[in-house]
Design an enzyme around this catalytic site. Sequence first.
Site, PDB file in Angstrom:
ATOM      1  N   ASN A   1       0.977  -1.157   0.012  1.00 58.35           N
ATOM      2  CA  ASN A   1       0.082  -0.054  -0.130  1.00 58.35           C
ATOM      3  C   ASN A   1       0.929   1.335  -0.011  1.00 58.35           C
ATOM      4  O   ASN A   1       1.917   1.434   0.692  1.00 58.35           O
ATOM      5  CB  ASN A   1      -1.042   0.107   1.209  1.00 58.35           C
ATOM      6  CG  ASN A   1      -1.967  -1.305   1.240  1.00 58.35           C
ATOM      7  OD1 ASN A   1      -2.442  -1.413   0.137  1.00 58.35           O
ATOM      8  ND2 ASN A   1      -1.946  -1.752   2.230  1.00 58.35           N
TER       9      ASN A   1
ATOM     10  N   HIS B   1       6.695  -2.004   3.205  1.00 57.49           N
ATOM     11  CA  HIS B   1       6.392  -3.509   3.517  1.00 57.49           C
ATOM     12  C   HIS B   1       5.483  -4.126   2.435  1.00 57.49           C
ATOM     13  O   HIS B   1       4.740  -3.300   1.641  1.00 57.49           O
ATOM     14  CB  HIS B   1       5.918  -3.339   4.786  1.00 57.49           C
ATOM     15  CG  HIS B   1       4.638  -2.753   4.948  1.00 57.49           C
ATOM     16  ND1 HIS B   1       4.840  -1.509   4.972  1.00 57.49           N
ATOM     17  CD2 HIS B   1       3.220  -2.819   5.027  1.00 57.49           C
ATOM     18  CE1 HIS B   1       3.279  -0.676   5.299  1.00 57.49           C
ATOM     19  NE2 HIS B   1       2.664  -1.860   5.195  1.00 57.49           N
TER      20      HIS B   1
END
Length: 113
Positions: free
Chosen positions: A87, A100
Site C-alpha cells: 500500500n 512493506h
Amino acid sequence: MGNCLFCRIVKGELPSDKVFENEEILAFHDINPVAPVHVLVIPKKHIASAMEIGEEDRTLVGGIHLAIREVARLTGVAGDGFRIVTNIGRHGQQTVPHLHYHVIGGRQLEWRF
Ligand code: 5GP
Ligand code: ZN
C-alpha cells in the site's frame, strides 16, 4: 528513523514473530491478520514507501522478491498461491510509512475494491 514502528521492530526494540531474516530483510507475522497466512516482508533499511525506492535499491528490491518466495514456501502457501500487496500513501491506505509487502494467503482470496 527513531520513531518508525518497523525500524523499531528491525532494531529489536519492539517484538515480532519472525518468519524469515537475512542481512537486509525481515519478515514477520502481521499483528492483525486478514487471512490464515499474513506476513509482512520489509527491508531493514528505512524506505518510506514503494514510491521512495531509489536506483541504489535495485538489488534490495530483487532480494525482497526472493525473500517473499522463501516466505511463501515456509508458510505453506507456495502451492495454492497467494497475494503480494504494498500500500502506498493515503489512497492506498498505507498506515505504516516503512516499505512493506503483505504476503497474504492460506484461503481463497477475492479481488474487489
Ligand atoms: P499498511 O496498512 O501500512 O499497508 O500495513 C501495515 C500493517 O502493519 C497492518 O496490516 C497492521 O496490522 C500491521 N501492524 C501494525 N502494527 C504492527 C505491529 O506492531 N506488529 C506487527 N507485527 N504488525 C503490525
Ligand atoms: Zn522505518
